[in-house]
Design a protein around this motif. Structure first.
Motif, PDB file in Angstrom:
ATOM      1  N   TRP A 131      15.655  58.665  41.463  1.00 58.64           N
ATOM      2  CA  TRP A 131      15.532  58.326  40.056  1.00 58.64           C
ATOM      3  C   TRP A 131      15.864  59.566  39.231  1.00 58.64           C
ATOM      4  CZ3 TRP A 131      15.453  53.545  38.681  1.00 58.64           C
ATOM      5  CH2 TRP A 131      14.769  52.580  39.401  1.00 58.64           C
TER       6      TRP A 131
ATOM      7  N   VAL B 249      11.685  63.895  37.344  1.00 60.03           N
ATOM      8  CA  VAL B 249      10.365  64.092  36.755  1.00 60.03           C
ATOM      9  C   VAL B 249      10.121  65.591  36.869  1.00 60.03           C
ATOM     10  CG1 VAL B 249       9.535  61.799  37.293  1.00 60.03           C
ATOM     11  CG2 VAL B 249       9.191  63.621  38.934  1.00 60.03           C
TER      12      VAL B 249
ATOM     13  N   TYR C 290       1.865  58.846  40.489  1.00 56.12           N
ATOM     14  CA  TYR C 290       1.822  60.085  41.255  1.00 56.12           C
ATOM     15  C   TYR C 290       0.374  60.524  41.470  1.00 56.12           C
ATOM     16  CZ  TYR C 290       6.547  59.871  39.388  1.00 56.12           C
ATOM     17  OH  TYR C 290       7.807  59.441  39.044  1.00 56.12           O
TER      18      TYR C 290
ATOM     19  N   SER D  22       0.401  63.518  37.551  1.00 54.11           N
ATOM     20  CA  SER D  22       0.158  62.567  36.470  1.00 54.11           C
ATOM     21  C   SER D  22      -0.245  63.286  35.189  1.00 54.11           C
ATOM     22  CB  SER D  22      -0.928  61.569  36.877  1.00 54.11           C
ATOM     23  OG  SER D  22      -0.500  60.771  37.965  1.00 54.11           O
TER      24      SER D  22
ATOM     25  N   LEU E  48       2.860  64.885  33.664  1.00 52.42           N
ATOM     26  CA  LEU E  48       3.706  63.898  33.005  1.00 52.42           C
ATOM     27  C   LEU E  48       3.106  63.464  31.673  1.00 52.42           C
ATOM     28  CD1 LEU E  48       4.753  61.628  35.999  1.00 52.42           C
ATOM     29  CD2 LEU E  48       6.214  63.181  34.725  1.00 52.42           C
TER      30      LEU E  48
ATOM     31  N   ARG F 137       5.088  63.764  28.178  1.00 56.34           N
ATOM     32  CA  ARG F 137       5.664  62.610  27.479  1.00 56.34           C
ATOM     33  C   ARG F 137       4.655  61.543  27.102  1.00 56.34           C
ATOM     34  NH1 ARG F 137       9.036  61.046  32.913  1.00 56.34           N
ATOM     35  NH2 ARG F 137       7.444  59.777  33.923  1.00 56.34           N
TER      36      ARG F 137
ATOM     37  N   SER G  21       5.986  56.758  35.612  1.00 54.21           N
ATOM     38  CA  SER G  21       7.421  56.665  35.347  1.00 54.21           C
ATOM     39  C   SER G  21       7.789  55.193  35.333  1.00 54.21           C
ATOM     40  CB  SER G  21       8.224  57.396  36.426  1.00 54.21           C
ATOM     41  OG  SER G  21       7.995  58.783  36.374  1.00 54.21           O
ATOM     42  N   SER G  22       8.477  54.747  34.303  1.00 55.54           N
ATOM     43  CA  SER G  22       8.790  53.336  34.125  1.00 55.54           C
ATOM     44  C   SER G  22      10.299  53.128  34.133  1.00 55.54           C
ATOM     45  CB  SER G  22       8.202  52.833  32.806  1.00 55.54           C
ATOM     46  OG  SER G  22       8.564  51.489  32.574  1.00 55.54           O
ATOM     47  N   TYR G  23      10.749  52.068  34.853  1.00 56.17           N
ATOM     48  CA  TYR G  23      12.171  51.731  34.924  1.00 56.17           C
ATOM     49  C   TYR G  23      12.319  50.243  34.677  1.00 56.17           C
ATOM     50  CZ  TYR G  23      12.195  56.331  36.928  1.00 56.17           C
ATOM     51  OH  TYR G  23      12.001  57.667  37.121  1.00 56.17           O
TER      52      TYR G  23
ATOM     53  N   TYR H   2       4.834  52.837  44.208  1.00 56.54           N
ATOM     54  CA  TYR H   2       5.473  52.025  43.176  1.00 56.54           C
ATOM     55  C   TYR H   2       4.725  50.708  42.959  1.00 56.54           C
ATOM     56  CZ  TYR H   2       7.728  49.202  46.869  1.00 56.54           C
ATOM     57  OH  TYR H   2       7.965  48.379  47.931  1.00 56.54           O
TER      58      TYR H   2
END
Length: 359
Positions: free
Chosen positions: A103, A106, A207, A212, A215, A219, A224-226, A308
Motif C-alpha cells: 500500500w 505509512v 496496527y 497507531s 498515525l 493524520r 489506514s483506510s482504502y 485488516y
C-alpha cells in the motif's frame, strides 16, 4: 666464595630490573571479551520488532534476550504464540520478487504481507492461468483462474474482455492463490462490484498501539483506510484502465492454500455483494507483513505488522473462511482440468446455476 659472589650479582640484576613503582605480584589481566558477531544486529532486530511488530506486547523483556544468537534464531525467540507467518532471512540483492501486499507508505515503512509460494503452473510468468467465457443456464459466465495478486496490468485485458462480453456472472478461481498485492485485490474487487459501491470503504488496516498513536498524531486516524475505486477517476493511483462489470454476485473457488489477499476479496466484498465460496476452508491469514532491512546488516525482517478489516470491522478468521459449498482437494486439481465443466469445483457452480434456472 665464587658461588656467593654469583648469587650477589644475580640479586643485584634482579632488583635493578624493578622500579619502586613495579608490583611483581599483579595478576595477569584477562583479554577483553569481544561482542558476539551478531549482537548489534540482534539489538537492531529487537528495536524494530518493539516498534512495529503487531504483537509487540508479547515480546520478551529486552534484558532477558540472548543477543549472541544467530539473527534467525534470535528473531524466532521473539515471536508471539499467535504468530504463524513472520520470518527472517538473509537480505536479498535486487528487487524482491515475492512481495505480497503493498500500500502507500505509512510512517517509516511500507506494508506488504509476506513471501509467496511459487506459481504452481509455468505460464511464462503470467499469473492468469485461465480466462474464458461460458454460456450456462441462460447466463454469460466469466471464468478467471488467478494464481497470485501481482500487478494490475495482468488483469486489465481479462476485465476488458469480460466487459465487452457483458458477463452477468463471474467465477473467480483462487484455489492456488496465496495472496499478493492488496492494491491488485482492490483493483479486481472494484472491477466486480456494482457502481453504487465505488468510493465506499474496501479495507481498513489496524496496527499495534505504538504505530497507531503515531498515525493518529500525524493524520488524526489510527487506521489506514482504502476504498473501492472510481474507474473514471484520474487520481485513483492506478496506471491501469478499470472496467466496471457491476455484478451482484461472484463465485470464488478456494482451497486450503487460498490465503491473504485472496481472503481479502471474500471478506471485504461481502458487505456489498453476494459472495458464494466454493471449496474448502482457507488458510486464515487476516494479517499483513512488512519488510525491514538495514544496509549495515545481512538479515531482513518480515514480521506481522497489521490486521485488516472490512467496512463492518470484520476480519478473516484465524481458522480460515468456511466455504458455502464444500468441495475438497481443489489445490490438487491438474492444470488441464481447470475450466472444464466437469471439474468438481466448477461443476458445483454450474449445478447451482442450473438449479436456479429450473425454478
Amino acid at each position: 666464595m665464587a658461588y656467593r659472589n654469583l648469587i650477589k650479582v644475580f640479586t643485584i640484576i634482579l632488583f635493578a630490573g624493578c622500579s619502586a613503582d613495579d608490583d611483581p605480584f599483579v595478576p595477569e589481566q584477562p583479554a577483553p571479551v569481544e561482542e558476539g558477531a551478531y549482537v548489534a544486529e540482534c539489538r537492531w532486530i529487537y528495536g524494530t520488532m518493539h516498534h512495529y511488530y503487531y504483537w509487540n506486547e508479547d515480546l520478551p523483556d529486552s534484558l532477558d534476550c540472548d543477543y549472541t544468537l544467530a539473527p534467525v534464531d534470535f528473531f524466532k525467540s521473539l515471536l508471539s504464540k499467535k504468530d504463524r507467518f513472520s520470518y527472517c532471512e538473509q537480505r536479498q540483492s535486487g528487487t524482491r520478487s515475492t512481495i505480497d501486499t503493498e500500500w502507500p507508505k505509512v510512517p517509516q515503512f511500507d506494508a506488504w504481507a509476506g513471501g509467496l509460494a511459487a506459481n504452481p503452473f509455468d505460464r511464462s510468468g503470467s499469473n492468469v492461468l485461465l480466462d474464458s467465457v461460458y454460456h450456462i443456464a441462460g447466463h454469460t459466465v466469466g471464468y478467471l483462474c488467478y494464481s497470485r495478486f501481482d500487478k494490475e496490468q495482468e488483469l486489465e485485458p481479462v476485465m476488458r474482455h469480460f466487459h465487452e462480453e457483458h458477463i452477468d456472472e463471474l467465477v473467480l478461481d483462487l484455489r492456488y492463490n496465496p495472496g499478493g498485492y492488496l492494491s491488485t485485490s482492490q483493483y479486481l474487487a472494484t472491477s466486480v462490484v456494482p457502481d453504487s459501491v465505488y468510493g465506499r470503504v474496501f479495507q481498513l488496516l489496524r496496527y499495534n498501539h505504538r504505530v497507531s498513536q503515531e498515525l493518529y498524531a500525524e493524520r488524526g486516524d489510527s487506521l489506514s483506510s482504502y476504498s473501492f475505486l472510481w474507474p473514471t477517476d484520474p487520481d485513483n493511483h492506478l496506471d491501469t484502465p478499470l472496467y466496471g462489470l457491476s455484478l451482484n454476485r461472484v463465485f470464488i473457488l478456494v482451497s486450503n492454500h487460498t490465503a491473504s489477499a485472496s481472503e481479502v476479496m471474500i471478506t471485504c466484498m461481502r458487505p456489498f455483494i453476494n459472495v458464494t465460496v466454493v471449496g474448502e476452508r482457507t488458510v486464515g491469514k487476516g494479517v499483513g507483513m512488512n519488510t525491514f532491512s538495514d544496509s549495515k546488516y545481512k538479515y531482513e525482517l518480515v514480521p506481522i505488522t497489521f490486521r485488516y478489516y472490512n467496512v463492518n470491522m470484520e476480519t478473516t478468521p484465524d481458522e480460515g473462511i468456511e466455504p458455502d459449498l464444500e468441495v475438497p482437494n481443489g489445490y490438487n486439481t491438474a492444470k488441464a482440468e481447470i475450466g472444464k465443466e466437469e471439474e468438481p469445483l466448477f461443476a458445483k457452480v454450474i449445478e447451482l446455476l442450473q438449479a436456479e434456472a429450473a425454478k
